[in-house]
Design an enzyme around this catalytic site. Structure first.
Site, mmCIF file in Angstrom:
data_model
loop_
_atom_site.group_PDB
_atom_site.id
_atom_site.type_symbol
_atom_site.label_atom_id
_atom_site.label_comp_id
_atom_site.label_asym_id
_atom_site.label_seq_id
_atom_site.Cartn_x
_atom_site.Cartn_y
_atom_site.Cartn_z
ATOM 1 C CG LEU A 1 -33.624 -77.471 -87.273
ATOM 2 C CD1 LEU A 1 -32.256 -78.056 -86.913
ATOM 3 C CD2 LEU A 1 -33.787 -77.367 -88.783
ATOM 4 C CB ALA A 2 -39.603 -80.989 -87.550
ATOM 5 C CG HIS A 3 -34.406 -82.860 -86.486
ATOM 6 N ND1 HIS A 3 -34.675 -82.264 -87.695
ATOM 7 C CD2 HIS A 3 -33.127 -82.530 -86.197
ATOM 8 C CE1 HIS A 3 -33.602 -81.604 -88.116
ATOM 9 N NE2 HIS A 3 -32.654 -81.751 -87.220
ATOM 10 C CG HIS B 1 -17.359 -102.174 -100.804
ATOM 11 N ND1 HIS B 1 -17.046 -100.915 -101.256
ATOM 12 C CD2 HIS B 1 -17.188 -103.020 -101.846
ATOM 13 C CE1 HIS B 1 -16.682 -100.998 -102.530
ATOM 14 N NE2 HIS B 1 -16.760 -102.264 -102.905
#
Length: 176
Positions: free
Chosen positions: A24-26, A149
């Site tokens: 994975l790149a991260h 919210h």
């Protein structure tokens, strides 16, 4: 490579896909930071305990930690919580209500075991769950954290509340 990103050659570091770890790149980016720090004399180690992944489709899919199948297979006692985007005001206003958040907590110590999201901005929301896992938060910590919210992130909070049957916006809520 070892957990310091060192190869078997003195002073040579490796990162990314060739490490045989998570492609994975991260992950590669974090490995690069660890390798650079250690090349400069540091003693950093790579931690793979809380690595999120995402699939950029519609709706997005994101996950961190363990899934239900592996928990069952290994006999790990857990509680699951779910919360549908259909009960989330922002998701409904975005017309993204046909998706869900599912969470798993340890029955033994209420630690976060895994989070799985299928829905709008899942790749963004998973960061909160990843941080919770990394920092050793208990599920109650997340459930009791005030979430803005209306936001999609509220669905994560309500899924944790659902592990105790306390999600206030979910049909079939158990009484305390």
């Amino acid at each position: 490579v070892n957990d310091k990103m060192e190869t078997s050659l003195d002073g040579v570091y490796a990162v990314g896909d060739l490490t045989g770890k998570m492609a994975l790149a991260h992950v590669a980016s974090q490995q690069g930071k660890i390798a650079a720090a250690n090349a400069l004399g540091g003693a950093e180690t790579m931690d793979y305990s809380a690595v999120p992944w995402a699939v950029y489709v519609h709706p997005e899919i994101a996950s961190v930690g363990r899934g239900e199948a592996s928990l069952k297979e290994e006999g790990i006692p857990y509680r699951a919580g779910r919360f549908p985007y259909l009960a989330n005001g922002k998701a409904v206003s975005m017309r993204e209500e046909d998706v869900v958040v599912k969470v798993h907590e340890s029955k033994e110590d209420e630690s976060v075991l895994g989070v799985h999201i299928v829905g709008a901005h899942a790749s963004d929301i998973i960061a909160e769950a990843t941080l919770a896992m990394k920092m050793g938060c208990k599920t109650r910590d997340i459930a009791e954290t005030i979430h803005a919210h209306p936001t999609l992130a509220e669905s994560l909070q309500e899924a944790w509340e659902d592990t105790e049957g306390m999600a206030i916006h979910k049909a079939g809520r158990r009484s305390a």
